[in-house]
Write a protein that holds these residues in place. Sequence first.
Motif, PDB file in Angstrom:
ATOM      1  N   VAL A   1      -3.394   8.600  -1.205  1.00 57.39           N
ATOM      2  CA  VAL A   1      -4.670   7.874  -1.154  1.00 57.39           C
ATOM      3  C   VAL A   1      -4.474   6.448  -1.658  1.00 57.39           C
ATOM      4  CG1 VAL A   1      -6.967   7.718  -2.224  1.00 57.39           C
ATOM      5  CG2 VAL A   1      -6.155   9.908  -1.311  1.00 57.39           C
ATOM      6  N   HIS A   2      -3.827   6.310  -2.787  1.00 62.34           N
ATOM      7  CA  HIS A   2      -3.595   4.985  -3.376  1.00 62.34           C
ATOM      8  C   HIS A   2      -2.826   4.088  -2.415  1.00 62.34           C
ATOM      9  CE1 HIS A   2      -1.423   2.080  -5.943  1.00 62.34           C
ATOM     10  NE2 HIS A   2      -2.588   2.012  -6.558  1.00 62.34           N
ATOM     11  N   ALA A   3      -1.743   4.594  -1.860  1.00 55.78           N
ATOM     12  CA  ALA A   3      -0.913   3.784  -0.955  1.00 55.78           C
ATOM     13  C   ALA A   3      -1.698   3.340   0.274  1.00 55.78           C
ATOM     14  CB  ALA A   3       0.331   4.579  -0.547  1.00 55.78           C
ATOM     15  N   GLN A   4      -2.459   4.242   0.863  1.00 52.05           N
ATOM     16  CA  GLN A   4      -3.232   3.902   2.065  1.00 52.05           C
ATOM     17  C   GLN A   4      -4.309   2.857   1.753  1.00 52.05           C
ATOM     18  OE1 GLN A   4      -2.688   4.764   5.211  1.00 52.05           O
ATOM     19  NE2 GLN A   4      -4.428   3.533   5.886  1.00 52.05           N
ATOM     20  N   VAL A   5      -5.023   3.051   0.674  1.00 50.43           N
ATOM     21  CA  VAL A   5      -6.088   2.107   0.307  1.00 50.43           C
ATOM     22  C   VAL A   5      -5.489   0.741  -0.024  1.00 50.43           C
ATOM     23  CG1 VAL A   5      -7.885   1.601  -1.400  1.00 50.43           C
ATOM     24  CG2 VAL A   5      -7.708   3.896  -0.425  1.00 50.43           C
ATOM     25  N   GLU A   6      -4.403   0.718  -0.779  1.00 50.86           N
ATOM     26  CA  GLU A   6      -3.759  -0.560  -1.125  1.00 50.86           C
ATOM     27  C   GLU A   6      -3.295  -1.302   0.131  1.00 50.86           C
ATOM     28  OE1 GLU A   6      -2.644  -1.658  -4.868  1.00 50.86           O
ATOM     29  OE2 GLU A   6      -4.690  -0.945  -4.562  1.00 50.86           O
ATOM     30  N   ARG A   7      -2.729  -0.570   1.099  1.00 50.50           N
ATOM     31  CA  ARG A   7      -2.291  -1.208   2.362  1.00 50.50           C
ATOM     32  C   ARG A   7      -3.468  -1.833   3.091  1.00 50.50           C
ATOM     33  NH1 ARG A   7       1.318   3.132   2.747  1.00 50.50           N
ATOM     34  NH2 ARG A   7      -0.199   4.368   3.901  1.00 50.50           N
ATOM     35  N   GLU A   8      -4.555  -1.105   3.184  1.00 57.57           N
ATOM     36  CA  GLU A   8      -5.742  -1.606   3.901  1.00 57.57           C
ATOM     37  C   GLU A   8      -6.333  -2.833   3.199  1.00 57.57           C
ATOM     38  OE1 GLU A   8      -6.858  -0.525   6.859  1.00 57.57           O
ATOM     39  OE2 GLU A   8      -5.224   0.936   6.920  1.00 57.57           O
ATOM     40  N   LEU A   9      -6.421  -2.770   1.891  1.00 56.59           N
ATOM     41  CA  LEU A   9      -6.949  -3.907   1.130  1.00 56.59           C
ATOM     42  C   LEU A   9      -6.061  -5.141   1.303  1.00 56.59           C
ATOM     43  CD1 LEU A   9      -7.954  -2.113  -2.189  1.00 56.59           C
ATOM     44  CD2 LEU A   9      -9.523  -3.074  -0.486  1.00 56.59           C
ATOM     45  N   ALA A  10      -4.758  -4.951   1.147  1.00 52.08           N
ATOM     46  CA  ALA A  10      -3.815  -6.072   1.249  1.00 52.08           C
ATOM     47  C   ALA A  10      -3.873  -6.701   2.630  1.00 52.08           C
ATOM     48  CB  ALA A  10      -2.400  -5.597   0.929  1.00 52.08           C
ATOM     49  N   LEU A  11      -3.915  -5.882   3.662  1.00 50.65           N
ATOM     50  CA  LEU A  11      -3.955  -6.390   5.031  1.00 50.65           C
ATOM     51  C   LEU A  11      -5.232  -7.192   5.293  1.00 50.65           C
ATOM     52  CD1 LEU A  11      -2.476  -6.399   7.744  1.00 50.65           C
ATOM     53  CD2 LEU A  11      -3.666  -4.275   8.307  1.00 50.65           C
ATOM     54  N   ALA A  12      -6.358  -6.671   4.879  1.00 49.88           N
ATOM     55  CA  ALA A  12      -7.634  -7.355   5.099  1.00 49.88           C
ATOM     56  C   ALA A  12      -7.692  -8.688   4.349  1.00 49.88           C
ATOM     57  CB  ALA A  12      -8.799  -6.450   4.674  1.00 49.88           C
ATOM     58  N   LEU A  13      -7.252  -8.688   3.103  1.00 50.71           N
ATOM     59  CA  LEU A  13      -7.298  -9.925   2.312  1.00 50.71           C
ATOM     60  C   LEU A  13      -6.347 -10.985   2.874  1.00 50.71           C
ATOM     61  CD1 LEU A  13      -7.465  -8.383  -1.253  1.00 50.71           C
ATOM     62  CD2 LEU A  13      -9.262  -9.721  -0.135  1.00 50.71           C
ATOM     63  N   GLN A  14      -5.170 -10.554   3.295  1.00 47.53           N
ATOM     64  CA  GLN A  14      -4.212 -11.504   3.853  1.00 47.53           C
ATOM     65  C   GLN A  14      -4.717 -12.076   5.177  1.00 47.53           C
ATOM     66  OE1 GLN A  14      -1.327 -12.461   2.126  1.00 47.53           O
ATOM     67  NE2 GLN A  14      -1.495 -14.075   3.612  1.00 47.53           N
ATOM     68  N   ARG A  15      -5.218 -11.218   6.034  1.00 44.50           N
ATOM     69  CA  ARG A  15      -5.707 -11.667   7.350  1.00 44.50           C
ATOM     70  C   ARG A  15      -6.895 -12.628   7.238  1.00 44.50           C
ATOM     71  NH1 ARG A  15      -5.938  -6.149  10.899  1.00 44.50           N
ATOM     72  NH2 ARG A  15      -3.753  -6.109  11.512  1.00 44.50           N
TER      73      ARG A  15
ATOM     74  N   HIS B   1      -8.296 -14.086   4.327  1.00 43.66           N
ATOM     75  CA  HIS B   1      -8.390 -15.093   3.269  1.00 43.66           C
ATOM     76  C   HIS B   1      -7.052 -15.688   2.852  1.00 43.66           C
ATOM     77  CE1 HIS B   1     -12.575 -13.952   2.904  1.00 43.66           C
ATOM     78  NE2 HIS B   1     -12.171 -12.699   2.925  1.00 43.66           N
ATOM     79  N   GLY B   2      -5.967 -15.199   3.417  1.00 45.81           N
ATOM     80  CA  GLY B   2      -4.656 -15.744   3.117  1.00 45.81           C
ATOM     81  C   GLY B   2      -4.175 -15.503   1.700  1.00 45.81           C
ATOM     82  N   ILE B   3      -4.685 -14.442   1.074  1.00 43.67           N
ATOM     83  CA  ILE B   3      -4.233 -14.098  -0.280  1.00 43.67           C
ATOM     84  C   ILE B   3      -3.812 -12.633  -0.310  1.00 43.67           C
ATOM     85  CG2 ILE B   3      -5.602 -15.836  -1.499  1.00 43.67           C
ATOM     86  CD1 ILE B   3      -7.643 -13.635  -2.181  1.00 43.67           C
ATOM     87  N   GLY B   4      -2.900 -12.339  -1.223  1.00 43.34           N
ATOM     88  CA  GLY B   4      -2.467 -10.972  -1.416  1.00 43.34           C
ATOM     89  C   GLY B   4      -3.386 -10.233  -2.369  1.00 43.34           C
ATOM     90  N   LEU B   5      -3.143  -8.951  -2.480  1.00 39.64           N
ATOM     91  CA  LEU B   5      -3.961  -8.105  -3.341  1.00 39.64           C
ATOM     92  C   LEU B   5      -3.822  -8.481  -4.814  1.00 39.64           C
ATOM     93  CD1 LEU B   5      -5.926  -5.775  -3.389  1.00 39.64           C
ATOM     94  CD2 LEU B   5      -3.986  -4.199  -3.224  1.00 39.64           C
ATOM     95  N   SER B   6      -2.618  -8.764  -5.257  1.00 48.16           N
ATOM     96  CA  SER B   6      -2.437  -9.174  -6.659  1.00 48.16           C
ATOM     97  C   SER B   6      -3.090 -10.516  -6.933  1.00 48.16           C
ATOM     98  CB  SER B   6      -0.950  -9.243  -7.016  1.00 48.16           C
ATOM     99  OG  SER B   6      -0.386  -7.953  -6.997  1.00 48.16           O
ATOM    100  N   GLU B   7      -3.034 -11.431  -5.960  1.00 54.23           N
ATOM    101  CA  GLU B   7      -3.710 -12.724  -6.129  1.00 54.23           C
ATOM    102  C   GLU B   7      -5.223 -12.515  -6.246  1.00 54.23           C
ATOM    103  OE1 GLU B   7       0.202 -13.805  -4.345  1.00 54.23           O
ATOM    104  OE2 GLU B   7      -1.266 -12.265  -3.895  1.00 54.23           O
ATOM    105  N   PHE B   8      -5.768 -11.651  -5.371  1.00 54.56           N
ATOM    106  CA  PHE B   8      -7.202 -11.363  -5.437  1.00 54.56           C
ATOM    107  C   PHE B   8      -7.578 -10.799  -6.804  1.00 54.56           C
ATOM    108  CE2 PHE B   8     -10.646  -8.289  -5.257  1.00 54.56           C
ATOM    109  CZ  PHE B   8     -11.683  -9.074  -4.786  1.00 54.56           C
ATOM    110  N   ARG B   9      -6.815  -9.824  -7.259  1.00 56.95           N
ATOM    111  CA  ARG B   9      -7.137  -9.191  -8.545  1.00 56.95           C
ATOM    112  C   ARG B   9      -7.004 -10.176  -9.704  1.00 56.95           C
ATOM    113  NH1 ARG B   9      -4.437  -3.615  -6.688  1.00 56.95           N
ATOM    114  NH2 ARG B   9      -6.319  -2.726  -5.787  1.00 56.95           N
ATOM    115  N   SER B  10      -6.035 -11.057  -9.624  1.00 61.28           N
ATOM    116  CA  SER B  10      -5.891 -12.081 -10.665  1.00 61.28           C
ATOM    117  C   SER B  10      -7.079 -13.030 -10.646  1.00 61.28           C
ATOM    118  CB  SER B  10      -4.596 -12.868 -10.460  1.00 61.28           C
ATOM    119  OG  SER B  10      -3.490 -12.026 -10.643  1.00 61.28           O
ATOM    120  N   LEU B  11      -7.459 -13.487  -9.460  1.00 64.22           N
ATOM    121  CA  LEU B  11      -8.632 -14.367  -9.355  1.00 64.22           C
ATOM    122  C   LEU B  11      -9.883 -13.657  -9.867  1.00 64.22           C
ATOM    123  CD1 LEU B  11      -8.020 -16.046  -5.879  1.00 64.22           C
ATOM    124  CD2 LEU B  11      -7.763 -17.099  -8.147  1.00 64.22           C
TER     125      LEU B  11
END
Length: 149
Positions: free
Chosen positions: A23-37, A39-49
């Motif tokens: 579950v974690h891996a699938q959700v993280e992949r989906e989040l990372a893909l959506a944010l990159q597509r 907004h041009g940021i990765g998941l760790s960048e989003f969480r840091s912001l």
Amino acid sequence: MATSPLAPSSTSDHAAWGRMLAVHAQVERELALALQRRHGIGLSEFRSLEHLHLSESSELRMQDLADKVGLEPSSISRLVGRLEKSGFAYKDLCADDKRGVYAVITDEGSRRYRDARATYAEALSSALNTLAADPELGPAIQALRTAKG
């Protein structure tokens, strides 16, 4: 016959943990893909912001940010360096302790976070809805969604 302490366990805990990791891996992949597509940021960048944006002073010690995001100090330094290069954050020395370094969110970083949080929420709901339809994972998703905490 004794089993090796390093041999995989066939217990229900092992199976449950495996499902949680899936579950974690699938959700993280989906989040990372959506944010990159979008907004041009990765998941760790989003969480840091997010952590910087939500902090009272719009800044956090680098070690505190690393702890919140779940990264090692060297990794958070590189991440903040990327945010700095993009104009979303900058590093600042602590006035009281010159060894202390802070990550500070910029106005542009706050805007990027605000723009991206709807995408994050949509991608999270979509990923969890997809997983909830899986007969093996659905009950776990339902339990997570209804848990109080």
